[in-house]
Design a protein around this motif. Structure first.
Motif, PDB file in Angstrom:
ATOM      1  N   ALA A  35      37.328  67.607  93.178  1.00  0.00           N
ATOM      2  CA  ALA A  35      37.343  66.546  92.168  1.00  0.00           C
ATOM      3  C   ALA A  35      36.095  66.564  91.287  1.00  0.00           C
ATOM      4  CB  ALA A  35      37.477  65.184  92.853  1.00  0.00           C
ATOM      5  N   LEU A  36      35.043  67.238  91.722  1.00  0.00           N
ATOM      6  CA  LEU A  36      33.819  67.293  90.922  1.00  0.00           C
ATOM      7  C   LEU A  36      34.032  68.170  89.699  1.00  0.00           C
ATOM      8  CD1 LEU A  36      31.120  67.621  93.709  1.00  0.00           C
ATOM      9  CD2 LEU A  36      31.650  65.620  92.334  1.00  0.00           C
ATOM     10  N   PRO A  37      33.308  67.892  88.614  1.00  0.00           N
ATOM     11  CA  PRO A  37      33.481  68.712  87.408  1.00  0.00           C
ATOM     12  C   PRO A  37      32.996  70.143  87.637  1.00  0.00           C
ATOM     13  CG  PRO A  37      31.695  67.138  87.122  1.00  0.00           C
ATOM     14  CD  PRO A  37      32.358  66.815  88.425  1.00  0.00           C
ATOM     15  N   LEU A  38      33.503  71.050  86.794  1.00  0.00           N
ATOM     16  CA  LEU A  38      33.178  72.461  86.920  1.00  0.00           C
ATOM     17  C   LEU A  38      31.795  72.819  86.385  1.00  0.00           C
ATOM     18  CD1 LEU A  38      36.534  74.069  85.807  1.00  0.00           C
ATOM     19  CD2 LEU A  38      35.531  74.105  88.070  1.00  0.00           C
ATOM     20  N   THR A  39      31.100  71.863  85.835  1.00  0.00           N
ATOM     21  CA  THR A  39      29.815  72.145  85.210  1.00  0.00           C
ATOM     22  C   THR A  39      28.788  72.606  86.235  1.00  0.00           C
ATOM     23  OG1 THR A  39      29.196  69.830  85.409  1.00  0.00           O
ATOM     24  CG2 THR A  39      30.260  70.519  83.351  1.00  0.00           C
ATOM     25  N   ARG A  40      27.555  72.564  85.862  1.00  0.00           N
ATOM     26  CA  ARG A  40      26.479  73.102  86.700  1.00  0.00           C
ATOM     27  C   ARG A  40      26.479  72.491  88.103  1.00  0.00           C
ATOM     28  NH1 ARG A  40      22.284  69.363  86.774  1.00  0.00           N
ATOM     29  NH2 ARG A  40      22.595  67.702  85.292  1.00  0.00           N
ATOM     30  N   THR A  41      25.720  73.122  88.960  1.00  0.00           N
ATOM     31  CA  THR A  41      25.659  72.660  90.343  1.00  0.00           C
ATOM     32  C   THR A  41      24.899  71.353  90.432  1.00  0.00           C
ATOM     33  OG1 THR A  41      23.653  73.922  90.736  1.00  0.00           O
ATOM     34  CG2 THR A  41      25.753  75.004  91.244  1.00  0.00           C
ATOM     35  N   SER A  42      25.202  70.599  91.444  1.00  0.00           N
ATOM     36  CA  SER A  42      24.544  69.330  91.671  1.00  0.00           C
ATOM     37  C   SER A  42      24.238  69.210  93.162  1.00  0.00           C
ATOM     38  CB  SER A  42      25.445  68.177  91.209  1.00  0.00           C
ATOM     39  OG  SER A  42      26.584  68.098  92.021  1.00  0.00           O
ATOM     40  N   PRO A  43      23.355  68.309  93.541  1.00  0.00           N
ATOM     41  CA  PRO A  43      23.067  68.130  94.966  1.00  0.00           C
ATOM     42  C   PRO A  43      24.305  67.694  95.756  1.00  0.00           C
ATOM     43  CG  PRO A  43      21.382  67.064  93.638  1.00  0.00           C
ATOM     44  CD  PRO A  43      22.454  67.527  92.702  1.00  0.00           C
ATOM     45  N   LYS A  44      25.185  66.935  95.118  1.00  0.00           N
ATOM     46  CA  LYS A  44      26.405  66.501  95.812  1.00  0.00           C
ATOM     47  C   LYS A  44      27.310  67.687  96.114  1.00  0.00           C
ATOM     48  CE  LYS A  44      30.188  63.223  95.599  1.00  0.00           C
ATOM     49  NZ  LYS A  44      30.843  62.148  94.868  1.00  0.00           N
ATOM     50  N   LYS A  45      27.421  68.632  95.162  1.00  0.00           N
ATOM     51  CA  LYS A  45      28.225  69.833  95.401  1.00  0.00           C
ATOM     52  C   LYS A  45      27.657  70.641  96.549  1.00  0.00           C
ATOM     53  CE  LYS A  45      30.569  71.342  91.283  1.00  0.00           C
ATOM     54  NZ  LYS A  45      30.654  72.285  90.197  1.00  0.00           N
ATOM     55  N   TYR A  94      30.367  79.971 100.559  1.00  0.00           N
ATOM     56  CA  TYR A  94      30.076  78.644 100.012  1.00  0.00           C
ATOM     57  C   TYR A  94      28.621  78.451  99.607  1.00  0.00           C
ATOM     58  CZ  TYR A  94      34.560  76.428 100.685  1.00  0.00           C
ATOM     59  OH  TYR A  94      35.875  76.079 100.573  1.00  0.00           O
ATOM     60  N   LEU A  95      27.687  79.033 100.340  1.00  0.00           N
ATOM     61  CA  LEU A  95      26.296  78.706 100.081  1.00  0.00           C
ATOM     62  C   LEU A  95      25.521  79.821  99.384  1.00  0.00           C
ATOM     63  CD1 LEU A  95      25.679  76.890 103.451  1.00  0.00           C
ATOM     64  CD2 LEU A  95      26.207  75.895 101.252  1.00  0.00           C
ATOM     65  N   VAL A  96      25.806  81.069  99.671  1.00  0.00           N
ATOM     66  CA  VAL A  96      25.066  82.161  99.038  1.00  0.00           C
ATOM     67  C   VAL A  96      25.742  82.576  97.733  1.00  0.00           C
ATOM     68  CG1 VAL A  96      24.288  84.546  99.296  1.00  0.00           C
ATOM     69  CG2 VAL A  96      24.136  82.964 101.226  1.00  0.00           C
ATOM     70  N   HIS A  97      27.045  82.845  97.808  1.00  0.00           N
ATOM     71  CA  HIS A  97      27.791  83.307  96.638  1.00  0.00           C
ATOM     72  C   HIS A  97      28.079  82.176  95.662  1.00  0.00           C
ATOM     73  CE1 HIS A  97      30.453  85.727  94.244  1.00  0.00           C
ATOM     74  NE2 HIS A  97      31.481  84.951  94.492  1.00  0.00           N
ATOM     75  N   ASN A  98      27.959  80.939  96.092  1.00  0.00           N
ATOM     76  CA  ASN A  98      28.219  79.761  95.270  1.00  0.00           C
ATOM     77  C   ASN A  98      29.656  79.758  94.775  1.00  0.00           C
ATOM     78  OD1 ASN A  98      27.667  77.324  94.149  1.00  0.00           O
ATOM     79  ND2 ASN A  98      26.530  78.125  92.399  1.00  0.00           N
ATOM     80  N   CYS A  99      30.582  79.858  95.708  1.00  0.00           N
ATOM     81  CA  CYS A  99      32.010  79.902  95.394  1.00  0.00           C
ATOM     82  C   CYS A  99      32.454  78.592  94.778  1.00  0.00           C
ATOM     83  CB  CYS A  99      32.806  80.166  96.668  1.00  0.00           C
ATOM     84  SG  CYS A  99      34.566  80.093  96.418  1.00  0.00           S
ATOM     85  N   ASN A 100      33.279  78.703  93.746  1.00  0.00           N
ATOM     86  CA  ASN A 100      33.828  77.527  93.092  1.00  0.00           C
ATOM     87  C   ASN A 100      35.239  77.312  93.607  1.00  0.00           C
ATOM     88  OD1 ASN A 100      34.375  75.433  91.446  1.00  0.00           O
ATOM     89  ND2 ASN A 100      33.927  76.501  89.542  1.00  0.00           N
ATOM     90  N   PRO A 101      35.559  76.123  94.120  1.00  0.00           N
ATOM     91  CA  PRO A 101      36.897  75.901  94.664  1.00  0.00           C
ATOM     92  C   PRO A 101      37.983  75.822  93.602  1.00  0.00           C
ATOM     93  CG  PRO A 101      35.682  73.868  94.668  1.00  0.00           C
ATOM     94  CD  PRO A 101      34.723  74.943  94.229  1.00  0.00           C
ATOM     95  N   HIS A 102      37.596  75.678  92.328  1.00  0.00           N
ATOM     96  CA  HIS A 102      38.585  75.618  91.264  1.00  0.00           C
ATOM     97  C   HIS A 102      39.034  77.027  90.915  1.00  0.00           C
ATOM     98  CE1 HIS A 102      37.685  71.404  90.564  1.00  0.00           C
ATOM     99  NE2 HIS A 102      36.413  71.721  90.679  1.00  0.00           N
ATOM    100  N   GLN A 103      40.294  77.192  90.672  1.00  0.00           N
ATOM    101  CA  GLN A 103      40.806  78.511  90.286  1.00  0.00           C
ATOM    102  C   GLN A 103      40.656  78.660  88.783  1.00  0.00           C
ATOM    103  OE1 GLN A 103      43.912  79.900  92.356  1.00  0.00           O
ATOM    104  NE2 GLN A 103      43.659  81.904  91.484  1.00  0.00           N
TER     105      GLN A 103
END
Length: 143
Positions: A35-45, A94-103
């Motif tokens: 549900a989080l936006p696709l923009t830059r990373t955030s502490p919540k992400k 999830y943590l090193v590659h910074n995978c985005n769950p959005h397709q």
């Protein structure tokens, strides 16, 4: 759970409760991350990705710890090996590659197939505007 409780197997009851709560928490965190936006990373992400990793590993190690009593020791070693390798994979994903769950729309290719003749076993098929001859079995899924 009732059978485990009536037989006094309280570790199994705890394991079952842990699996249900862990799975519900995992699905909740994945939905929150999507549900989080696709923009830059955030502490919540980053926090949600960390929680997803921890919950998945807790579930995997719970299964690997609970079931070696029922299987051959070699299978138990394989289960722990699979759990450890999955743990490293999810950590990297999830943590090193910074995978985005959005397709992403560019991450897959849509192939549109139109069957032009269905009477012959070898029908003409138009794939994305190019005419090709392919062996196509006439079926509702091929139209």
């Amino acid at each position: 759970m009732y059978q485990a409780y009536t037989h006094g197997d309280f570790p199994m009851v705890g394991f079952i409760v842990m699996v249900y709560l862990g799975y519900l928490g995992l699905m909740y965190c994945i939905n929150q991350l999507r549900a989080l936006p696709l923009t830059r990373t955030s502490p919540k992400k980053y926090f949600l990705k960390s929680i997803i990793w921890v919950l998945a590993i807790v579930l995997f190690f719970g299964f690997a710890h609970q079931f070696p009593t029922f299987v051959h020791p070699l299978v138990a070693v394989f289960m722990f090996g699979a759990t450890i390798s999955t743990s490293y994979f999810l950590f990297f994903l999830y943590l090193v590659h910074n995978c985005n769950p959005h397709q992403s729309t560019n991450s897959y290719y849509t192939l549109r197939i139109k069957v032009v003749g269905v009477s012959a076993p070898s029908s003409k098929v138009i794939i994305n505007g190019n005419k090709l001859i392919r062996d196509v079995v006439p079926a509702p899924g091929n139209v």
